[in-house]
Design a protein around this motif. Structure first.
Motif, PDB file in Angstrom:
ATOM      1  N   PHE A 217      33.676  16.555 -17.556  1.00 23.97           N
ATOM      2  CA  PHE A 217      32.399  17.149 -17.933  1.00 23.97           C
ATOM      3  C   PHE A 217      31.279  16.260 -17.425  1.00 23.97           C
ATOM      4  O   PHE A 217      31.458  15.054 -17.266  1.00 23.97           O
TER       5      PHE A 217
ATOM      6  N   GLN B 298      27.918  14.779 -18.531  1.00 20.97           N
ATOM      7  CA  GLN B 298      27.104  14.543 -19.720  1.00 20.97           C
ATOM      8  C   GLN B 298      26.184  13.363 -19.455  1.00 20.97           C
ATOM      9  O   GLN B 298      26.648  12.301 -19.035  1.00 20.97           O
TER      10      GLN B 298
ATOM     11  N   GLN C  69      32.364  12.479 -17.534  1.00 22.03           N
ATOM     12  CA  GLN C  69      33.117  12.045 -18.707  1.00 22.03           C
ATOM     13  C   GLN C  69      34.455  12.775 -18.702  1.00 22.03           C
ATOM     14  O   GLN C  69      34.495  13.996 -18.545  1.00 22.03           O
TER      15      GLN C  69
ATOM     16  N   THR D  58      30.653  17.992 -29.596  1.00 23.68           N
ATOM     17  CA  THR D  58      30.513  17.057 -28.472  1.00 23.68           C
ATOM     18  C   THR D  58      30.488  17.812 -27.151  1.00 23.68           C
ATOM     19  O   THR D  58      29.784  17.436 -26.225  1.00 23.68           O
ATOM     20  N   ILE D  59      31.286  18.879 -27.081  1.00 18.35           N
ATOM     21  CA  ILE D  59      31.339  19.755 -25.907  1.00 18.35           C
ATOM     22  C   ILE D  59      30.896  21.133 -26.375  1.00 18.35           C
ATOM     23  O   ILE D  59      31.407  21.660 -27.366  1.00 18.35           O
TER      24      ILE D  59
ATOM     25  N   GLU E 213      27.170  25.029 -23.060  1.00 17.68           N
ATOM     26  CA  GLU E 213      26.204  24.652 -22.014  1.00 17.68           C
ATOM     27  C   GLU E 213      26.561  23.326 -21.340  1.00 17.68           C
ATOM     28  O   GLU E 213      25.900  22.926 -20.381  1.00 17.68           O
ATOM     29  N   THR E 214      27.587  22.632 -21.845  1.00 19.77           N
ATOM     30  CA  THR E 214      28.026  21.376 -21.227  1.00 19.77           C
ATOM     31  C   THR E 214      28.609  21.698 -19.857  1.00 19.77           C
ATOM     32  O   THR E 214      29.452  22.584 -19.725  1.00 19.77           O
TER      33      THR E 214
ATOM     34  N   TYR F 190      30.926  21.646 -16.797  1.00 21.77           N
ATOM     35  CA  TYR F 190      32.358  21.386 -16.626  1.00 21.77           C
ATOM     36  C   TYR F 190      32.711  21.463 -15.146  1.00 21.77           C
ATOM     37  O   TYR F 190      32.253  22.347 -14.432  1.00 21.77           O
TER      38      TYR F 190
ATOM     39  N   PRO G 189      28.267  25.580 -16.465  1.00 22.94           N
ATOM     40  CA  PRO G 189      28.410  25.552 -17.924  1.00 22.94           C
ATOM     41  C   PRO G 189      29.829  25.937 -18.365  1.00 22.94           C
ATOM     42  O   PRO G 189      30.389  26.925 -17.882  1.00 22.94           O
TER      43      PRO G 189
END
Length: 170
Positions: free
Chosen positions: A103, A105, A110, A125-126, A129-130, A132, A150
Motif C-alpha cells: 500500500f 501510505q 508499506q 488502518t487500511i 481510499e488507501t 494499493y 484506491p
C-alpha cells in the motif's frame, strides 16, 4: 532486444515482482546493467524479444514485453523467473514471494501480510481510499494509469463491506 521502458507501447505485457523491502539507490544502480542485459538477451524460440526491466518505487521490479514484436513462450517466461531468482540472491531480497500486499501510505510503500488484512481494515488502518499496488496488472497501460489505485477499486473491495458489517454488529 532492450528498449527503454517508457518506449514500450501501452499494450505491452508486464510482470510485477514486489521486493520484500525497499531497495537503496546504490542497490538499484548496481543491478541496472543486469536488467538491461537480461532484456537485451531475452529470447523466445530463438527470436529476440523487445523488452525492458526497471525498478519502480524502489520496491517493484517490472519487466515489460512488446508482444507485437514477439510473444513470450513458456520457456522464455521460465527464463525470466530464473533471472528474478538470481536478482533475489544478488540483492538478498525476496521478489517471488506473494504473501505480502503493498500500500502507499504517507508517500511510502508499506507492506502488510495477507493474513493481517482483515484486522487492518477493521482497525481503519487500511481503507477503500488507501492506494494499493495491484501487481496482477497485465499491460503497461494499466501500470501507467491504474497503479497504484484506491483499494476499494480493486479485488480488495470486498473487505471493506465486511468491515462495515462488523462495525454495525459491534
Amino acid at each position: 532486444m532492450y528498449v527503454a521502458f517508457d518506449q514500450l507501447p501501452p499494450e505491452s505485457r508486464v510482470w510485477i515482482y514486489q521486493a520484500s523491502r525497499q531497495l537503496t539507490g546504490p542497490e538499484i544502480v548496481a543491478v541496472l546493467p543486469s536488467l538491461a542485459r537480461f532484456a537485451e538477451e531475452w529470447t523466445s524460440h530463438g527470436r529476440s524479444l523487445q523488452a525492458s526491466a526497471q525498478f519502480l518505487h524502489q520496491q517493484f521490479l517490472v519487466i515489460g514485453l512488446d508482444e507485437s514484436v514477439a510473444g513470450a513462450s513458456g520457456c522464455s517466461i521460465d527464463a525470466s523467473v530464473r533471472f528474478v531468482a538470481q536478482l533475489e540472491q544478488q540483492l538478498g531480497i525476496e521478489l517471488l514471494e506473494k504473501s505480502n500486499l503493498a500500500f502507499l501510505q504517507a508517500g511510502q510503500v508499506q507492506l502488510l501480510k495477507r493474513g493481517e488484512l482483515k484486522e487492518a481494515v477493521t482497525a481503519g488502518t487500511i481503507g477503500p481510499e488507501t492506494f494499493y499496488f495491484d501487481n496482477t496488472l497485465q499491460t503497461k497501460a494499466e501500470l501507467d494509469t491504474s497503479w497504484p489505485r484506491p483499494a476499494g477499486e480493486t479485488w480488495l473491495a470486498r473487505y471493506f463491506g465486511e468491515a462495515q458489517k462488523t462495525r454495525r454488529l459491534a
